[in-house]
Scaffold this motif. Structure first.
Motif, PDB file in Angstrom:
ATOM      1  N   LEU A  48       0.816  -1.224   0.000  1.00 25.38           N
ATOM      2  CA  LEU A  48       0.000   0.000   0.000  1.00 25.38           C
ATOM      3  C   LEU A  48       0.843   1.264   0.000  1.00 25.38           C
ATOM      4  O   LEU A  48       0.353   2.336  -0.376  1.00 25.38           O
ATOM      5  CB  LEU A  48      -0.929   0.002   1.218  1.00 25.38           C
ATOM      6  CG  LEU A  48      -2.042  -1.057   1.213  1.00 25.38           C
ATOM      7  CD1 LEU A  48      -2.877  -0.931   2.476  1.00 25.38           C
ATOM      8  CD2 LEU A  48      -2.923  -0.921  -0.019  1.00 25.38           C
ATOM      9  N   TYR A  70      -4.579   2.026  -6.443  1.00 27.82           N
ATOM     10  CA  TYR A  70      -5.042   0.799  -5.795  1.00 27.82           C
ATOM     11  C   TYR A  70      -6.417   0.408  -6.322  1.00 27.82           C
ATOM     12  O   TYR A  70      -6.673  -0.761  -6.629  1.00 27.82           O
ATOM     13  CB  TYR A  70      -5.089   0.945  -4.281  1.00 27.82           C
ATOM     14  CG  TYR A  70      -5.755  -0.251  -3.645  1.00 27.82           C
ATOM     15  CD1 TYR A  70      -5.046  -1.426  -3.428  1.00 27.82           C
ATOM     16  CD2 TYR A  70      -7.117  -0.232  -3.336  1.00 27.82           C
ATOM     17  CE1 TYR A  70      -5.666  -2.548  -2.901  1.00 27.82           C
ATOM     18  CE2 TYR A  70      -7.746  -1.352  -2.806  1.00 27.82           C
ATOM     19  CZ  TYR A  70      -7.019  -2.507  -2.596  1.00 27.82           C
ATOM     20  OH  TYR A  70      -7.640  -3.618  -2.096  1.00 27.82           O
ATOM     21  N   VAL A 109      -2.530  -7.394   1.618  1.00 26.78           N
ATOM     22  CA  VAL A 109      -2.023  -6.023   1.526  1.00 26.78           C
ATOM     23  C   VAL A 109      -0.972  -5.834   2.609  1.00 26.78           C
ATOM     24  O   VAL A 109      -1.132  -6.284   3.754  1.00 26.78           O
ATOM     25  CB  VAL A 109      -3.156  -4.985   1.668  1.00 26.78           C
ATOM     26  CG1 VAL A 109      -4.107  -5.090   0.495  1.00 26.78           C
ATOM     27  CG2 VAL A 109      -3.918  -5.139   2.968  1.00 26.78           C
ATOM     28  N   TYR A 142       1.146  -3.272   4.966  1.00 26.38           N
ATOM     29  CA  TYR A 142       0.975  -1.923   5.500  1.00 26.38           C
ATOM     30  C   TYR A 142       2.061  -1.628   6.530  1.00 26.38           C
ATOM     31  O   TYR A 142       2.744  -2.528   7.032  1.00 26.38           O
ATOM     32  CB  TYR A 142      -0.405  -1.769   6.138  1.00 26.38           C
ATOM     33  CG  TYR A 142      -0.609  -2.606   7.377  1.00 26.38           C
ATOM     34  CD1 TYR A 142      -0.304  -2.112   8.648  1.00 26.38           C
ATOM     35  CD2 TYR A 142      -1.080  -3.913   7.296  1.00 26.38           C
ATOM     36  CE1 TYR A 142      -0.474  -2.883   9.790  1.00 26.38           C
ATOM     37  CE2 TYR A 142      -1.256  -4.698   8.433  1.00 26.38           C
ATOM     38  CZ  TYR A 142      -0.947  -4.176   9.674  1.00 26.38           C
ATOM     39  OH  TYR A 142      -1.105  -4.947  10.794  1.00 26.38           O
ATOM     40  N   TYR A 190      -4.159   4.647   6.049  1.00 22.93           N
ATOM     41  CA  TYR A 190      -4.514   4.279   4.680  1.00 22.93           C
ATOM     42  C   TYR A 190      -6.014   4.475   4.461  1.00 22.93           C
ATOM     43  O   TYR A 190      -6.797   4.585   5.419  1.00 22.93           O
ATOM     44  CB  TYR A 190      -4.138   2.821   4.411  1.00 22.93           C
ATOM     45  CG  TYR A 190      -2.670   2.534   4.641  1.00 22.93           C
ATOM     46  CD1 TYR A 190      -1.742   2.713   3.623  1.00 22.93           C
ATOM     47  CD2 TYR A 190      -2.209   2.110   5.888  1.00 22.93           C
ATOM     48  CE1 TYR A 190      -0.389   2.460   3.832  1.00 22.93           C
ATOM     49  CE2 TYR A 190      -0.874   1.858   6.107  1.00 22.93           C
ATOM     50  CZ  TYR A 190       0.038   2.037   5.075  1.00 22.93           C
ATOM     51  OH  TYR A 190       1.367   1.800   5.289  1.00 22.93           O
TER      52      TYR A 190
END
Length: 681
Positions: free
Chosen positions: A481, A489, A505, A507, A513
């Protein structure tokens, strides 16, 4: 006659080749042995007779139907004349020369291949050799005084070839017939196992047929069905789908029972043994309501095993079926115990039934071995053994006749060499895609897959956005991300709705986010520092773990509190419930039951967003939105999110045309509602 037909049918697939090769070969070798490598004796007429006889086999399909009836006998006569008679006669006439001795040896091999019945082959060989000997030497004084030039050392070689060839071929024939018998037995087993699901499917079809109007008796174009009929049809269709799934599973498991290679590791995951055993006991098809009273489950220690829950369930079904079949009194009991020690995990399955004779214990895990059980094909216990071997474990049986039987299923520990080897084998067929541009992550993934053996691809978001939907066929897709914008995205996510890959994903816990993850995708979240520290473990967890998808771990942007949302809906209950939800999130809420009230609230209050129902009386959501957008007021550009249960293309197009910023389809879950509102506040 039956034996002759059997020989002919066995050879029939190769007769065209044999016929044409003989038709061409007999004349051709006349020139070889007459001119290229001259031999003392040749016979063109005899070769022509052999060639013509073999031509009959080559063109047998073109013969009149009346003559085809005699083909089995014709085949036996032709082979007799063209192989043992011709080659032995030519050997005798050429003084047992090496060339013709070798040719006769070759004819013996062909004779064994083309006539697999020992009795017929013996009659042909003895009869042909006797006749050819007489034709070659006749009844004369040379026979009596030993003047015939017989090379006696060849005799034991010829005898050995015929005897050994017959014995070898006889063993092959017995094995072949055994396989045919097994195939018939297995086919009967499939037929037996499939009758129940097919009968259930037929019943489903009958119920549907009874529920639908007859087109023959009623010629109307449209028919009306009651809600009850529709519910019943849906139940029938759901039941039929389950029957089909079970039928396919039954076929696959039956095939697994006789073919160890069909125990595929591809679906192996980590499972709780207690959960699988409890599911098995609940779903087993007991014969009689009282059967469950015989069974006791003792959980000394739950443990995780690596394998298939379906395969283990069917293994337990087999053990249950055998034990319940052989129960011998009301005192009968089945005890299943789960336990563990430092080296292995155990499932003990014990009953106090009739037991097994000691001399039969060593055979119970052999394919098709059965004793004293009607309608049994001897596949159950061999299947259990294959399943346990596929898991890297073992199964053993102890029993005392008339007292008890005890099965021990031994599972390897989660980090044992056996499980590690199975995972490595699976990983070699898996593929991973990393979408991002962080060198540290890509390097750690590259190092990890080097040890696991799976295929790894790393690419940037720009490269992924150039791909078509069908190009995302991986087992695991990792999306960074931090390497993309929100819009990038969302563009990528639109391409991932058809992939079967597990979506992860990555992070950073110190960042925030967006929340615009599709609710139609199962998305797993992994913190990047965890991946960098233990990449191999993370990949293993994602590939083989049973954890649920949880996007809530991703740090989201703080929601803006204190904002006012106007809920426009003619359903008071819907307004109240939504208000309670939004109030808990810190939002202020106003209400309107139709479009006129929306305009009235906007003229009196400061509103930050409208959640607008489409279907409202007097002034609906579309009409109210048009009025707002065409007004010369401060609220003309207020964010409006349509709320509708109609997701048709016409409705969605109308939402865009009137100027709504977004929409939600009823019913909407809490997370999706809050995410959508936060995007526009």
């Amino acid at each position: 006659m039956d034996v002759v037909k059997k020989i002919y049918q066995y050879a029939e697939p190769n007769l065209s080749l044999v016929g044409w090769m003989g038709f061409l070969g007999f004349p051709a070798y006349y020139f070889v042995w007459s001119y290229a490598y001259p031999q003392p004796y040749e016979n063109a007429a005899l070769r022509v007779v052999c060639a013509v006889l073999l031509l009959g086999l080559a063109v047998r399909h073109r013969l009149p139907a009346a003559l085809k009836h005699f083909l089995p006998h014709y085949y036996i006569i032709t082979i007799t004349f063209c192989l043992p008679f011709f080659f032995s006669f030519m050997m005798f006439m050429n003084g047992w020369s090496t060339v013709w001795a070798m040719s006769f040896m070759a004819s013996i091999f062909l004779h064994i291949l083309l006539v697999h019945e020992t009795r017929i082959m013996l009659i042909q060989a003895v009869g042909s050799l006797s006749l050819s000997f007489l034709f070659a030497y006749g009844f004369n004084d040379r026979l009596l005084d030993g003047g015939v030039p017989i090379v006696w050392p060849y005799i034991p070689i010829f005898l050995f070839t015929y005897i050994f060839g017959n014995l070898f071929y006889f063993r092959n024939q017995v094995e072949h017939e055994s396989k045919v018998s097994i195939a018939k037995s297995f086919g009967a087993g499939i037929a037996h196992e499939m009758r129940n699901p097919l009968s259930a499917l037929q019943t489903s079809v009958d119920v549907l047929s009874a529920s639908l109007p007859s087109t023959k008796s009623d010629q109307e174009e449209a028919y009306e069905l009651t809600r009850h009929d529709i519910e019943r049809m849906n139940e029938v269709l759901s039941s039929a789908d389950e029957v089909i799934r079970n039928g396919n599973e039954t076929i696959d498991l039956l095939l697994t029972s006789i073919d160890e290679n069909r125990v595929s590791h591809s679906t192996f995951k980590t499972h709780s043994i207690e959960q699988v055993v409890r599911d098995s006991l609940e779903t087993y098809a007991y014969k009689g309501d009282k059967a469950t009273k015989y069974i006791t489950l003792n959980v000394g220690a739950d443990f995780e095993y690596f394998g298939s829950d379906t395969l283990l369930k069917y293994a337990l079904y087999n053990l249950l079926k055998n034990a319940l079949y052989y129960r011998n009194s009301e005192e009968f009991r089945i005890t299943i115990t789960l336990d563990s020690d430092d080296t292995k995990n155990y499932l003990y399955f014990e009953d106090n039934g009739v037991g097994i004779e000691e001399d039969k214990l060593e055979h119970i895990f052999k394919d098709f071995y059965t004793s004293g059980k009607a309608s049994s094909y001897g596949l159950g216990l061999p299947f259990c053994q294959r399943v346990m071997h596929a898991f890297g474990g073992e199964i053993e049986c102890e029993s005392v006749l008339g007292e008890w039987t005890h099965f021990s299923l031994m599972f390897p520990k989660a980090h044992s060499p056996q499980v590690t080897a199975i995972k490595q084998e699976i990983m070699r067929s898996r593929s991973i895609l990393y979408i991002g541009s962080e060198p540290t992550i890509q390097r750690r993934l590259t190092e990890a897959v080097f040890y696991t053996g799976c295929e790894f691809t790393g690419e940037t978001f720009a490269q992924s956005l150039e791909k078509e939907e069908y190009e995302f066929e991986y087992d695991l897709i990792l999306i960074d991300l931090d390497s993309c914008s929100e819009s990038d995205y969302l563009k990528l996510e639109s391409k991932l709705h058809f992939t079967e890959a597990k979506l992860v994903v990555l992070y950073n816990r110190t960042r925030y986010y967006h929340n615009r993850f599709s609710r139609f995708l199962s998305i797993y979240a992994v913190e990047k520092s965890k991946l960098v520290g233990k990449a191999i473990n993370v990949i293993s967890e994602m590939m083989f773990g049973q954890e649920e998808a949880d996007r809530s771990m991703i740090p989201s942007k703080p929601q803006i509190m204190g904002k006012t949302i106007l809920i426009a809906d003619d359903n008071e209950s819907m307004r109240q419930l939504t208000s309670i939800l939004l109030n808990k999130q810190g939002y202020q809420v106003s209400h309107a039951s139709d479009g006129h009230e929306v305009l009235d609230v906007l003229s009196k209050e400061s509103v930050d967003l409208i959640l607008m129902d489409i279907e409202m009386p007097q002034l609906n959501g579309f009409e109210a939105t048009e009025v707002i957008r065409h007004s010369r007021t401060d609220y003309s550009s207020i964010p409006i999110v349509g709320h509708t249960g109609d997701n048709s293309q016409e409705t969605l197009k109308r939402i865009r045309e009137v100027g709504m910023n977004d929409y939600l389809i009823k019913p909407v879950d809490k997370t999706h509602l809050l995410d959508k509102l936060s995007q526009h506040l």
